[in-house]
Design a protein around this motif. Structure first.
Motif: not given
Length: 317
Positions: A163-165, A154, A168, A151-152, A183-184
């Motif tokens: 940082d996907q969170i 990748w 997004v 999530w944070r 988010v994957s």
């Protein structure tokens, strides 16, 4: 329809239509493939009332994910034991462990009362050492690159971090009509290094009429023990991100791949289905906190939760 009814209908569907399948744990399941539930978050917070679900554990686990943490020490510091078995398995299978034989401890502890006592003693020693010994916790509390890492942080093939969170949330604020609010947690390169490959593999946000909705795809779901946690966790995540983005909450949609009931949970599921659902609780967030990364456990409160008693069941590891 009562907000909890979607989950109870899922349980009945699996009992009536499930296929008997073997599984990685050796326990056995009744399983269906492809099932969807919808929860209107405007009509209450979807924490089950037909059995008590420990909300504080859901909160501390979600905040653990959002911190990007992958070590159970933080969870133990918050009296959260839901990931213990995977870290304990790593410890008892290591060359450094010299205690009693813990092979297949999950099933043996349910079938052999004397072994169960020995297992509980060893688990308590493990937890105590995790809290007191930082180096031990660093080595044996680590679960590998599980949810929080993906999530944070990748990792790309170019050595960069995503940082996907954070990304997004920025996208929701900047371009709420985007169809790429995803988010994957499923990173094929690192699945083999994880204590447990992600069950809740990816989620997508959707903004309409000033409301934020979220859909989760869960590749595998323990319907009795796990999915109630997942429903509440992603509903909470939706509330937190909506709060930061200045949106109301819409729906939480839960889509399952392999949705299963373990054969040693069948009696518990029947007991739960015989209970009458009660009114759903509501959620109260600390209005003084804006960013999802600022929230602590005490900033998130549940109002009006009056469930039926807990129904215990063994965890398949």
């Amino acid at each position: 329809m009562h907000g909890e009814q979607a989950y109870l209908d899922m349980c009945r569907h699996i009992l009536e239509n499930g296929t008997k399948k073997e599984d990685r744990t050796g326990t056995g399941t009744l399983s269906v493939f492809g099932y969807q539930m919808r929860f209107d978050l405007q009509k209450g917070f979807p924490l089950l009332t037909t059995k008590r679900v420990p909300f504080r554990l859901i909160v501390s686990e979600l905040l653990w994910f959002l911190k990007g943490d992958t070590n159970i020490r933080y969870l133990l510091q918050h009296n959260n034991n839901i990931w213990n078995e995977w870290a304990f398995k790593k410890w008892v299978e290591s060359p450094d462990y010299t205690g009693p034989d813990m092979t297949d401890f999950g099933r043996r502890s349910q079938q052999d009362e004397e072994f169960g006592k020995v297992y509980e003693e060893q688990l308590e020693l493990f937890k105590q050492r995790m809290l007191e010994d930082g180096e031990f916790a660093r080595v044996y509390g680590e679960l590998g690159p599980v949810y929080g890492k993906q999530w944070r942080d990748w990792q790309t093939t170019r050595g960069e971090s995503i940082d996907q969170i954070r990304d997004v949330i920025a996208q929701i604020k900047r371009n709420p009509d985007s169809r790429r609010l995803i988010v994957s947690a499923w990173n094929p390169e690192f699945v083999a290094d994880m204590a447990l490959p992600p069950c809740h593999t990816m989620f997508q946000f959707y903004v309409a009429d000033g409301k934020l909705s979220c859909q989760l795809y869960q590749r595998s779901g323990d319907t009795f023990l796990g999915i109630p946690f997942n429903i509440a966790s992603y509903a909470l995540l939706t509330h937190l991100i909506a709060h930061e983005c200045g949106l109301a909450v819409g729906e939480f949609i839960h889509t399952s791949g392999d949705a299963h009931i373990y054969v040693n949970h069948l009696e518990q599921v029947q007991e739960q289905l015989n209970r009458e659902p009660r009114p759903l609780p509501s959620l109260q967030l600390n209005a003084g906190k804006q960013s999802v990364f600022e929230f602590d456990v005490e900033d998130i409160q549940l109002i009006g939760y009056d469930p039926h008693p807990t129904i215990k069941a063994p965890v398949a590891v």
